[in-house]
Design a protein around this motif. Structure first.
Motif, PDB file in Angstrom:
ATOM      1  N   ASN A 278      37.867  10.933  63.478  1.00 24.10           N
ATOM      2  CA  ASN A 278      37.394   9.894  63.008  1.00 24.10           C
ATOM      3  C   ASN A 278      39.483   9.437  62.760  1.00 24.10           C
ATOM      4  OD1 ASN A 278      34.761   9.838  63.486  1.00 24.10           O
ATOM      5  ND2 ASN A 278      34.584  10.565  60.967  1.00 24.10           N
ATOM      6  N   GLU A 279      39.199   8.009  63.378  1.00 18.85           N
ATOM      7  CA  GLU A 279      41.100   7.457  62.443  1.00 18.85           C
ATOM      8  C   GLU A 279      40.172   6.300  62.217  1.00 18.85           C
ATOM      9  OE1 GLU A 279      43.865   8.925  64.148  1.00 18.85           O
ATOM     10  OE2 GLU A 279      45.042   6.632  63.366  1.00 18.85           O
ATOM     11  N   TYR A 280      40.717   5.812  61.424  1.00 15.21           N
ATOM     12  CA  TYR A 280      40.075   4.505  60.937  1.00 15.21           C
ATOM     13  C   TYR A 280      41.306   2.970  60.617  1.00 15.21           C
ATOM     14  CZ  TYR A 280      37.182   7.310  57.966  1.00 15.21           C
ATOM     15  OH  TYR A 280      36.467   8.310  57.916  1.00 15.21           O
ATOM     16  N   LEU A 281      40.910   2.156  61.089  1.00 12.46           N
ATOM     17  CA  LEU A 281      42.021   1.666  61.752  1.00 12.46           C
ATOM     18  C   LEU A 281      41.552  -0.063  61.021  1.00 12.46           C
ATOM     19  CD1 LEU A 281      41.661   1.292  65.601  1.00 12.46           C
ATOM     20  CD2 LEU A 281      42.932   1.888  64.402  1.00 12.46           C
TER      21      LEU A 281
END
Lengths: 552, 273
Positions: A278-281
């Motif tokens: 998961n990557e948070y933008l």
């Protein structure tokens, strides 16, 4: 232990090779896993970057619209339309559903605003929903001016909390802000589309807006763009992600209600083997969560399938090497076994051979003994046990030759039992035979030297060879024989000489030469015997052998 | 020598000295950065460094003052940190702020240091991490980091170790990390002193602990793209930053956001060569 020994080395080799195979396999597995992981990270980074870039370009585009209103009034419809048209928003910008302008209308300016809008050509313009509120934020312009977008005209955005929060954020920061996720069910399409709205504030021309207070004071409206998430994602540059599923959630929690976009129908279902990250933008001030997950064919696409090759090749090689080692180890053992068997067989054969050889030796000895016995039998007189005539002839011939070479004197004694026919007639042949045996014994006892030979010449005649014996010695022996016969006193009723057995003897001593023969000597001794008989029997007649003529 | 004579000479000397000083000042102005083209400077949202919501922050103030002193036209933009490094490397972006050096970054960027600080690990209390070594036994510990951020030596080591174990969540800004930390999706994140006031705002201070990394303070500075700025120009900009430090401007900016002792600790440091 001995049985196990040939298996120890192959087993060790097998274990070592399998361990080596495992090491190589594990190394390859980690390598592949690292490669897949770095490929995945790269694609995740690239995807995030693409989304960011796309959003930045939309933001920039909207800034252009914002910039338009630094030179024109909000209400100038034609400039806005021309500007949007000159942007040439083609399919590259297909994510945008509409670009529009919102005017900030306090209650006091509401009627003036509606009147102005109607004056500009929108005859049926009204702020929707109706009713009285402190402030209105109706959409006053939008492009493209088609289809479902018509419903946007005059639509007040402020009562909708989602929109209002984003608008407030844009107003206070002076920067782009996007709303949380929206479902655009107003579309005529059956399925509601997820999306969001991006807002940029417009401030009064010529006024500073460097603080929250001034921004609020000089706010005149917003420019906005409505985005459909699926179309936006479709407009991303670059290839579709191979073997990956991608989902974007509004906020930081992956809940179904916050799912903005999913590349897989029905959202992502994580497989146990999948790599997920998961990557948070932060996009225009709002947090999104981008969740990427590998699908089944990702591994096949990027992972080398050399793991199974290593397992198969390594295991096969291990088995082959172990087999070879076993063959080498057991081959020696088998050769040793074979050699042992052959050696024991050889030993057995040797033993058998030795037994046979011993038997043969025995048989040979027996044969020699038999031959000796046979020879002895053939040279012995059966009745008396002394040499027979055949033996006598052989010995005489030998002795004659020997005496011819040595020049020594050879003597012969010929003996005949007086009136033996009458003895047989008187006493029978059995007693006659006994008499012959006794006489033979007497002769044998008198000719005692080893070289002397006593033999039965035939019938009641006996002969004695006395090698290297002169006439005197020979006559003495003959006399002793005659005396010993008498001394035996074998009764002889039929004798004309005495009441006991007597014998007549002829003795001859010769110097042998090649000019004479043993036959001549025999003949002479026979003559002398005849003379003894004719002279009355029981006497010895002797003579030195010279020639036959000298006897006459 | 009469007293009036001495005064005359002294006055002459003072006039000469003033003239010389005026000349020096003129030379200093003349040796300012070359403003023949507009420059670009990118900010990134990071606690007190910069907040897009209020368009304020230490870096914003620093940028404003730097731009003012340079006399150049500088377009200021807000970008994710990873994007900033990418553009600095390509030369498409001239400046950014609060950057720290790494061997890789030294290849394409040069720095003008203006503050220095330590890094801290912010961990949830319920993660039961009292010291850094406790992390060795926490297999489920998930760390949140901002993509492309680097820290002090031991913090970098921790990030790299967890990254290889797939236990790092990346973000392009701090805001989602605070949220995920609050939701316990991550159990820790690395912060700097200018992030701490945000903890209270985000109601994180009650559920977290701070653990200091055992690294020396790491200098932060103006990032200059080597590709877009000649070495001589970099020096001029560096001189500008140094002048902001030496005349107390930097210290004053920090004192707006921190107590004076913390501001002093962050701005008084020995610049690395």
């Amino acid at each position: 232990m001995t049985r196990i020994r040939p298996f120890i080395l192959p087993l060790l080799i097998l274990i070592a090779m399998l361990c080596a195979t495992w090491l190589v396999w594990n190394h390859e597995r980690q390598n592949t896993s690292n490669q897949i992981r770095s490929q995945f990270d790269f694609l995740l980074r690239e995807t995030v970057s693409r989304v960011e870039q796309r959003m930045a370009s939309y933001e920039q585009m909207l800034r252009g619209v914002q910039g338009l209103f630094t030179t024109t009034e909000v209400m100038e419809r034609n400039s806005f339309r021309d500007y949007i048209s000159s942007l040439q928003l083609d399919s590259n910008f297909s994510g945008i559903q509409a670009i529009g302008v919102i005017e900030w209308v306090p209650e006091v300016r509401k009627s003036a605003h509606v009147a102005a809008m109607q004056r500009l050509g929108a005859a049926n313009y009204a702020i929707k929903p109706g009713g009285q509120r402190e402030v209105y934020t109706p959409i006053v312009q939008f492009e493209p001016y088609i289809g479902s977008n018509f419903a946007l005209s005059g639509l007040d955005q402020w009562p909708d909390q989602v929109r209002r929060l984003a608008m407030e954020k844009a107003r206070d920061s002076g920067k782009p802000a996007i709303s949380s996720m929206l479902r655009f069910s107003a579309d005529k399409e059956a399925d509601a589309q997820t999306g969001f709205i991006m807002y940029l504030p417009i401030y009064t021309k010529g006024q500073q807006h460097d603080s929250v207070l001034t921004r609020r004071t000089y706010l005149t409206g917003w420019v906005f763009a409505i985005f459909h998430m699926h179309d936006l994602m479709a407009s991303l540059y670059g290839e579709q992600l191979p073997g990956l599923s991608l989902a974007i959630y509004d906020g930081v929690e992956p809940s179904a209600s916050a799912l903005l976009y999913s590349s897989v129908e029905g959202g992502i279902t994580n497989q146990p083997s999948a790599i997920t990250s998961n990557e948070y933008l932060v996009v225009a001030g709002r947090s999104w969560m981008l969740s990427m997950s590998t699908l089944d064919d990702f591994d096949k696409r990027f992972g080398h399938n050399s793991k199974s090759l290593i397992v198969i090749a390594g295991t096969s090689l291990s088995l082959v090497l172990a087999m070879l080692a076993w063959l080498l180890a057991s081959g020696r053992a088998r050769a040793m076994r074979l050699a042992t068997t052959m050696t024991s067989e050889l030993h057995k054969k040797i033993e058998e051979y030795e037994v046979v050889q011993a038997l043969m030796l025995k048989a040979e000895e027996a044969l020699v003994e038999s031959n000796r016995k046979l020879e002895s039998l053939s040279a012995t007189d059966g009745l008396t046990g002394i040499a027979n005539r055949r033996r006598f002839d052989e010995v005489l011939a030998k002795e004659y030759s020997r005496h011819t070479r040595s020049g020594a004197e050879l003597s012969l004694i010929l003996l005949d039992i007086d009136c033996f026919k009458a003895f047989n007639d008187c006493y029978g042949h059995i007693v006659g035979d006994e008499c012959l045996r006794q006489i033979a014994q007497v002769i044998a006892d008198c000719a005692t030297r080893t070289t002397d030979l006593a033999a039965r010449y035939g019938g009641e005649e006996f002969v004695c060879i006395l090698p290297e014996t002169d006439l005197i010695a020979a006559v003495a022996i003959a006399e002793r024989i005659r005396s010993e016969i008498i001394a035996r006193a074998i009764p002889h009723g039929g004798s004309s000489v005495a009441d006991y057995v007597t014998a007549s003897l002829g003795v001859v001593t010769a110097r042998c030469s090649a000019n004479n023969s043993s036959l001549a000597i025999l003949s002479q001794v026979d003559e002398l015997l005849y003379r003894a008989k004719s002279l009355g029997r029981n006497r010895v007649e002797y003579q030195f052998f010279e020639t036959l003529s000298s006897l006459d | 020598m009469p007293v009036s004579m001495s005064k005359k000479i002294l006055n002459s000397c003072l006039v000469c000295l003033m003239l010389v000083l005026c000349d020096l000042n003129a030379i200093a102005v003349a040796s300012g950065p070359d403003c023949s083209r507009p420059f670009t400077l990118a900010l990134h949202e990071h606690g007190l460094l910069y907040s897009a919501d209020t368009n304020t922050g230490i870096d914003k103030d620093f940028a404003d003052e730097l731009i003012r002193r340079s006399g150049c036209k500088v377009n200021v933009n807000v970008m994710p940190r990873a994007r900033i490094w990418q553009l600095i490397e390509s030369g498409a972006l001239d400046f950014s702020l609060s950057g720290i050096a790494t061997a890789e970054r030294n290849r394409f960027a040069s720095f003008a240091w203006y503050f220095s600080n330590k890094y801290y690990l912010l961990v949830r209390k319920d993660a039961n991490v009292k010291q850094l070594s406790d992390l060795d036994h926490k297999d489920r510990f998930q760390l949140g980091v901002i993509r492309s951020f680097r820290y002090g030596e031991s913090a970098n080591r921790l990030v790299d170790k967890l990254q290889s174990a797939n236990r790092v969540s990346q973000a392009n800004g701090l805001a989602p990390l605070y949220q995920t930390l609050f939701l316990n999706h991550i159990q820790g994140m690395i912060i700097e002193p200018f992030d701490t006031p945000v903890l209270e705002e985000k109601k994180l201070h009650t559920i977290t602990n701070l653990i200091e990394f055992n690294d020396p303070s790491v200098p932060h500075g103006l990032i200059m793209s080597k590709k877009s700025l000649a070495a001589s120009e970099q020096k001029k900009w560096r001189d500008l930053v140094n002048s902001m430090r030496s005349d107390g401007t930097v210290r004053r900016i920090f004192e707006k956001y921190f107590t004076s002792d913390i501001a002093a600790a962050m701005t008084d440091f020995q610049s690395p060569q």
